[in-house]
Design a protein around this motif. Structure first.
Motif, PDB file in Angstrom:
ATOM      1  N   ALA A   1       0.813  -1.217   0.000  1.00  0.00           N
ATOM      2  CA  ALA A   1       0.000   0.000   0.000  1.00  0.00           C
ATOM      3  C   ALA A   1       0.845   1.265   0.000  1.00  0.00           C
ATOM      4  CB  ALA A   1      -0.925   0.005   1.210  1.00  0.00           C
ATOM      5  N   SER A   2       2.138   1.148   0.306  1.00  0.00           N
ATOM      6  CA  SER A   2       2.986   2.334   0.358  1.00  0.00           C
ATOM      7  C   SER A   2       3.142   2.917  -1.044  1.00  0.00           C
ATOM      8  CB  SER A   2       4.342   2.008   0.969  1.00  0.00           C
ATOM      9  OG  SER A   2       5.048   1.120   0.129  1.00  0.00           O
ATOM     10  N   GLU A   3       3.342   4.198  -1.089  1.00  0.00           N
ATOM     11  CA  GLU A   3       3.382   4.912  -2.370  1.00  0.00           C
ATOM     12  C   GLU A   3       4.711   4.762  -3.111  1.00  0.00           C
ATOM     13  OE1 GLU A   3       0.837   6.424  -3.815  1.00  0.00           O
ATOM     14  OE2 GLU A   3      -0.415   5.795  -2.146  1.00  0.00           O
ATOM     15  N   GLY A   4       5.752   4.314  -2.435  1.00  0.00           N
ATOM     16  CA  GLY A   4       7.060   4.187  -3.069  1.00  0.00           C
ATOM     17  C   GLY A   4       7.109   3.072  -4.097  1.00  0.00           C
ATOM     18  N   ASP A   5       8.148   3.100  -4.892  1.00  0.00           N
ATOM     19  CA  ASP A   5       8.319   2.072  -5.921  1.00  0.00           C
ATOM     20  C   ASP A   5       9.148   0.908  -5.407  1.00  0.00           C
ATOM     21  OD1 ASP A   5       6.843   3.288  -7.857  1.00  0.00           O
ATOM     22  OD2 ASP A   5       8.513   4.416  -8.681  1.00  0.00           O
ATOM     23  N   ASP A   6       8.967   0.542  -4.164  1.00  0.00           N
ATOM     24  CA  ASP A   6       9.773  -0.515  -3.566  1.00  0.00           C
ATOM     25  C   ASP A   6       9.138  -1.883  -3.843  1.00  0.00           C
ATOM     26  OD1 ASP A   6      11.867  -1.619  -2.296  1.00  0.00           O
ATOM     27  OD2 ASP A   6      11.351  -0.914  -0.290  1.00  0.00           O
ATOM     28  N   ALA A   7       9.231  -2.308  -5.092  1.00  0.00           N
ATOM     29  CA  ALA A   7       8.656  -3.596  -5.484  1.00  0.00           C
ATOM     30  C   ALA A   7       9.436  -4.750  -4.873  1.00  0.00           C
ATOM     31  CB  ALA A   7       8.638  -3.720  -7.004  1.00  0.00           C
ATOM     32  N   ALA A   8      10.732  -4.544  -4.645  1.00  0.00           N
ATOM     33  CA  ALA A   8      11.552  -5.608  -4.068  1.00  0.00           C
ATOM     34  C   ALA A   8      11.104  -5.924  -2.636  1.00  0.00           C
ATOM     35  CB  ALA A   8      13.022  -5.207  -4.083  1.00  0.00           C
ATOM     36  N   ALA A   9      10.746  -4.893  -1.884  1.00  0.00           N
ATOM     37  CA  ALA A   9      10.279  -5.112  -0.515  1.00  0.00           C
ATOM     38  C   ALA A   9       8.936  -5.842  -0.517  1.00  0.00           C
ATOM     39  CB  ALA A   9      10.149  -3.787   0.228  1.00  0.00           C
ATOM     40  N   THR A  10       8.078  -5.490  -1.448  1.00  0.00           N
ATOM     41  CA  THR A  10       6.785  -6.170  -1.556  1.00  0.00           C
ATOM     42  C   THR A  10       6.994  -7.621  -1.944  1.00  0.00           C
ATOM     43  OG1 THR A  10       5.757  -4.088  -2.228  1.00  0.00           O
ATOM     44  CG2 THR A  10       4.522  -6.095  -2.660  1.00  0.00           C
ATOM     45  N   GLN A  11       7.905  -7.867  -2.870  1.00  0.00           N
ATOM     46  CA  GLN A  11       8.198  -9.235  -3.299  1.00  0.00           C
ATOM     47  C   GLN A  11       8.761 -10.055  -2.130  1.00  0.00           C
ATOM     48  OE1 GLN A  11       7.697 -10.901  -6.195  1.00  0.00           O
ATOM     49  NE2 GLN A  11       8.545 -12.705  -5.221  1.00  0.00           N
ATOM     50  N   ALA A  12       9.659  -9.462  -1.368  1.00  0.00           N
ATOM     51  CA  ALA A  12      10.252 -10.164  -0.230  1.00  0.00           C
ATOM     52  C   ALA A  12       9.199 -10.470   0.834  1.00  0.00           C
ATOM     53  CB  ALA A  12      11.380  -9.337   0.369  1.00  0.00           C
ATOM     54  N   ALA A  13       8.312  -9.515   1.085  1.00  0.00           N
ATOM     55  CA  ALA A  13       7.257  -9.723   2.076  1.00  0.00           C
ATOM     56  C   ALA A  13       6.296 -10.817   1.613  1.00  0.00           C
ATOM     57  CB  ALA A  13       6.502  -8.425   2.324  1.00  0.00           C
ATOM     58  N   ALA A  14       5.971 -10.832   0.333  1.00  0.00           N
ATOM     59  CA  ALA A  14       5.075 -11.861  -0.206  1.00  0.00           C
ATOM     60  C   ALA A  14       5.725 -13.235  -0.141  1.00  0.00           C
ATOM     61  CB  ALA A  14       4.691 -11.528  -1.641  1.00  0.00           C
ATOM     62  N   SER A  15       7.004 -13.294  -0.411  1.00  0.00           N
ATOM     63  CA  SER A  15       7.723 -14.564  -0.354  1.00  0.00           C
ATOM     64  C   SER A  15       7.760 -15.107   1.069  1.00  0.00           C
ATOM     65  CB  SER A  15       9.139 -14.372  -0.888  1.00  0.00           C
ATOM     66  OG  SER A  15       9.868 -15.557  -0.790  1.00  0.00           O
ATOM     67  N   ALA A  16       8.031 -14.238   2.027  1.00  0.00           N
ATOM     68  CA  ALA A  16       8.070 -14.663   3.430  1.00  0.00           C
ATOM     69  C   ALA A  16       6.692 -15.127   3.890  1.00  0.00           C
ATOM     70  CB  ALA A  16       8.562 -13.520   4.313  1.00  0.00           C
ATOM     71  N   TYR A  17       5.659 -14.430   3.456  1.00  0.00           N
ATOM     72  CA  TYR A  17       4.283 -14.794   3.829  1.00  0.00           C
ATOM     73  C   TYR A  17       3.892 -16.141   3.236  1.00  0.00           C
ATOM     74  CZ  TYR A  17      -0.787 -14.257   4.423  1.00  0.00           C
ATOM     75  OH  TYR A  17      -2.095 -14.443   4.758  1.00  0.00           O
ATOM     76  N   ALA A  18       4.212 -16.345   1.961  1.00  0.00           N
ATOM     77  CA  ALA A  18       3.874 -17.611   1.301  1.00  0.00           C
ATOM     78  C   ALA A  18       4.628 -18.776   1.943  1.00  0.00           C
ATOM     79  CB  ALA A  18       4.199 -17.530  -0.187  1.00  0.00           C
ATOM     80  N   SER A  19       5.883 -18.561   2.275  1.00  0.00           N
ATOM     81  CA  SER A  19       6.681 -19.602   2.909  1.00  0.00           C
ATOM     82  C   SER A  19       6.111 -19.972   4.278  1.00  0.00           C
ATOM     83  CB  SER A  19       8.130 -19.130   3.049  1.00  0.00           C
ATOM     84  OG  SER A  19       8.897 -20.084   3.722  1.00  0.00           O
ATOM     85  N   ALA A  20       5.747 -18.966   5.058  1.00  0.00           N
ATOM     86  CA  ALA A  20       5.180 -19.226   6.380  1.00  0.00           C
ATOM     87  C   ALA A  20       3.832 -19.934   6.260  1.00  0.00           C
ATOM     88  CB  ALA A  20       5.027 -17.914   7.147  1.00  0.00           C
ATOM     89  N   MET A  21       3.054 -19.553   5.267  1.00  0.00           N
ATOM     90  CA  MET A  21       1.767 -20.228   5.041  1.00  0.00           C
ATOM     91  C   MET A  21       1.979 -21.696   4.696  1.00  0.00           C
ATOM     92  SD  MET A  21      -1.224 -19.098   5.371  1.00  0.00           S
ATOM     93  CE  MET A  21      -2.179 -17.656   5.570  1.00  0.00           C
ATOM     94  N   ASP A  22       2.948 -21.976   3.828  1.00  0.00           N
ATOM     95  CA  ASP A  22       3.226 -23.364   3.456  1.00  0.00           C
ATOM     96  C   ASP A  22       3.647 -24.193   4.667  1.00  0.00           C
ATOM     97  OD1 ASP A  22       2.569 -23.028   0.804  1.00  0.00           O
ATOM     98  OD2 ASP A  22       4.608 -22.537   0.189  1.00  0.00           O
ATOM     99  N   ARG A  23       4.448 -23.597   5.545  1.00  0.00           N
ATOM    100  CA  ARG A  23       4.860 -24.314   6.756  1.00  0.00           C
ATOM    101  C   ARG A  23       3.682 -24.550   7.692  1.00  0.00           C
ATOM    102  NH1 ARG A  23       8.657 -20.663   8.994  1.00  0.00           N
ATOM    103  NH2 ARG A  23       8.783 -19.482   7.086  1.00  0.00           N
TER     104      ARG A  23
END
Length: 88
Positions: free
Chosen positions: A40-62
């Motif tokens: 939701a942040s206005e910055g172009d920090d797509a890498a941070a969003t990608q990292a957060a999504a990856s961590a979330y998906a990994s935790a969900m799988d576990r």
């Protein structure tokens, strides 16, 4: 109050497993909030969003692997995270 030895043991197990599940579910909520705030942040920090999504998906799988979250619920949550990443 439990009457049999097995019921007493199951009551002890329930307390222990409930505490473990609560820790995991709280962690999942925290990771979800982090993903939503980074997307939701206005910055172009797509890498941070990608990292957060990856961590979330990994935790969900576990969590699915240990039986805390249902497989379909985790798939829905991961798809939602993937939409956030694609929107960035």
């Amino acid at each position: 109050m439990a009457n049999t030895k097995s019921a007493i043991k199951n009551a002890r197990k329930t307390v222990r497993l409930t505490a473990r599940n609560k820790i995991t579910k709280t962690r999942l909520k925290t990771l979800r909030k982090k993903l939503m705030t980074t997307s939701a942040s206005e910055g172009d920090d797509a890498a941070a969003t990608q990292a957060a999504a990856s961590a979330y998906a990994s935790a969900m799988d576990r969590a699915v692997k240990s039986g805390i979250v249902h497989k379909n619920a985790a798939n829905r949550a991961k798809a939602s995270g993937a939409k956030k990443v694609a929107a960035k």
